[in-house]
Design an enzyme around this catalytic site. Structure first.
Site, short mmCIF file in Angstrom:
data_model
loop_
_atom_site.label_atom_id
_atom_site.label_comp_id
_atom_site.label_asym_id
_atom_site.label_seq_id
_atom_site.Cartn_x
_atom_site.Cartn_y
_atom_site.Cartn_z
N HIS A 105 -12.17 -7.61 8.17
CA HIS A 105 -11.33 -6.45 7.97
C HIS A 105 -10.43 -6.96 7.26
O HIS A 105 -8.92 -6.75 7.97
CB HIS A 105 -10.40 -5.58 9.91
CG HIS A 105 -11.70 -4.84 10.04
ND1 HIS A 105 -11.98 -3.40 9.47
CD2 HIS A 105 -12.54 -4.85 10.83
CE1 HIS A 105 -12.71 -3.07 10.32
NE2 HIS A 105 -12.96 -3.83 11.15
N ASP A 110 -9.18 -1.68 10.42
CA ASP A 110 -9.03 -1.77 11.89
C ASP A 110 -8.06 -0.52 12.53
O ASP A 110 -8.33 -0.26 13.25
CB ASP A 110 -8.73 -3.18 12.39
CG ASP A 110 -7.96 -4.52 11.45
OD1 ASP A 110 -7.85 -3.90 10.55
OD2 ASP A 110 -8.12 -5.45 11.90
N TYR A 304 -12.45 10.35 -7.31
CA TYR A 304 -11.33 10.55 -7.94
C TYR A 304 -9.50 9.96 -8.43
O TYR A 304 -9.53 9.53 -7.50
CB TYR A 304 -11.58 12.60 -8.18
CG TYR A 304 -12.94 12.76 -7.51
CD1 TYR A 304 -13.17 13.23 -8.50
CD2 TYR A 304 -13.47 12.79 -6.33
CE1 TYR A 304 -14.88 13.60 -8.41
CE2 TYR A 304 -14.74 13.66 -6.47
CZ TYR A 304 -15.49 13.95 -7.60
OH TYR A 304 -16.36 14.66 -7.36
N GLU A 376 1.76 -5.94 13.01
CA GLU A 376 1.52 -4.52 13.85
C GLU A 376 2.53 -3.61 15.26
O GLU A 376 2.46 -2.57 14.90
CB GLU A 376 0.43 -5.43 15.21
CG GLU A 376 -0.83 -6.15 15.39
CD GLU A 376 -1.60 -6.67 16.07
OE1 GLU A 376 -2.30 -6.79 16.02
OE2 GLU A 376 -0.39 -7.68 17.08
#
Length: 397
Positions: A105, A110, A304, A376
């Site tokens: 990840h 995640d 796009y 985090e």
């Protein structure tokens, strides 16, 4: 539901569910799955969602959609998170480092998945204050769009049916921790993949006059392609042309008769997008004609231009300012691309960025790097802004 007291409740719930959200993020980081293979990730998401009163269904093979029906009637707002990992070996060096070789990840999905699960928990606790419905979309295959975008698969499976607006976020290393970037208009680039196959004439390295050198021709093409942005694109507009693959030859003393180039076009304007591709074709054809080689050129549109809706963006920006004050503000567009843009072709919405850059914690590696990690602490901001935005949109759209 927009009173100070009620919004304070969201902050309290974000604090309450933050530790669980961190653990979920670490679980997903430890067990990453590549695009279209997110079966265990899907299972874990369902395990969490089944603890709540939601209408849940699998979709897009490895994705999940869950609907939260408020106690009062109203519109439907969707919140999307992408769930897939990258084909990179993880070198973050943390206890939650990937256990799956060749899967990591390294883009923050995640965290996106865990943040949305945290928002689910918050919003389920205040269901009685919700005027309308909230749809949670856990989307597979954002990274691998060449064989079918995960967003397109969600749309085909009815993921936007009845939806009045959609929001999503991206944890983003280029902006610092504690900052939230929320801008109207184009914020991420359209992305195209191009392939150039050059056919020359192979021969002995000592007799180049009997050959048409595919490597030399391809090299001339690569150099010439780098003039497009500087000379053929309006300097007030933005574009990127990058060649990432150059394959040719198999032996040192032979001149190669074939070469393949593959690259990407990034642009924030559809006219520029088409113009750049036209220039690529002209350059390649001219170079090959001059060298006596033949060529084929193909383009595969991937995403796009990601255009944020002004009204929805203004509401999300208000929510961001409630969480981090003036650290929530507009930012310049990025030339990265996102298949969230596919949703915005169907319904209005807003995609915003939550800063995770923090040198003091060693969060300095960019997205898609083997040592990429997140701060985090940023996740609680994501939970709060998504939750506040959904409620405001239901009341103000």
């Amino acid at each position: 539901m927009n009173s100070v007291k009620e919004m304070d409740r969201i902050s309290e719930l974000a604090q309450k569910y933050y530790p669980e959200t961190v653990e979920l993020r670490r679980y997903f980081h430890k067990h990453p799955e590549l695009s279209k293979m997110e079966f265990n990730t899907q299972k874990k998401i369902l395990e969490v969602l089944n603890n709540f009163d939601l209408d849940i269904r699998k979709c897009a093979k490895t994705g999940v959609i869950a609907d939260l029906k408020g106690n009062n009637p109203g519109k439907t707002i969707a919140i999307r998170a992408d769930i897939d990992a990258l084909a990179i070996d993880d070198e973050c060096g943390k206890p939650y480092q990937s256990q799956i070789k060749g899967s990591c990840h390294a883009c923050g999905h995640d965290g996106h998945t865990a943040i949305l699960l945290g928002a689910v928990k918050i919003l389920c606790e205040i269901r009685d204050k919700i005027n309308g419905n909230i749809r949670f979309i856990f989307q597979p295959s954002e990274e691998e769009v060449f064989n079918g975008s995960g967003a397109d698969a969600i749309i085909r499976d009815g993921g936007l049916d009845g939806v009045d607006g959609i929001i999503g976020l991206h944890l983003w290393q280029p902006i610092k921790m504690g900052t939230i970037g929320i801008s109207s208009g184009p914020v991420m680039a359209a992305s195209d993949q191009f392939s150039i196959n050059i056919e020359g004439k192979a021969g002995h390295a000592s007799m180049p006059h009997q050959t048409i050198d595919a490597i030399l021709t391809a090299a001339e093409v690569v150099v010439a392609l780098n003039t497009i942005v500087g000379r053929d694109v309006d300097p007030m507009k933005q574009a990127v042309v990058s060649v990432g693959v150059f394959q040719s030859g198999s032996i040192y003393n032979a001149i190669a008769g074939r070469a393949e180039l593959r690259g990407t076009i990034r642009s924030l304007d559809e006219d520029v997008r088409e113009s750049v591709y036209d220039h690529i074709k002209k350059i390649v054809n001219h170079m090959c004609d001059a060298m006596g080689a033949h060529c084929t050129i193909t383009r595969s549109p991937c995403t796009y231009v990601l255009q944020n809706d002004p009204k929805i963006t203004s509401i999300v920006l208000k929510a961001g300012k409630e969480v981090v004050g003036n650290a929530a503000h507009p930012i310049s567009p990025f030339m990265s691309s996102e298949d969230f843009s596919h949703y915005l072709q169907k319904v209005p919405g807003c995609f915003f960025f939550v800063g995770i850059g923090n040198p003091e914690k060693g969060i300095v590696y960019p997205q898609h790097h083997s040592k990429f990690d997140i701060d985090e602490d940023a996740m609680i901001y994501g939970m709060e802004v998504l939750s506040r935005s959904a409620l405001k949109l239901l009341n103000e759209l």
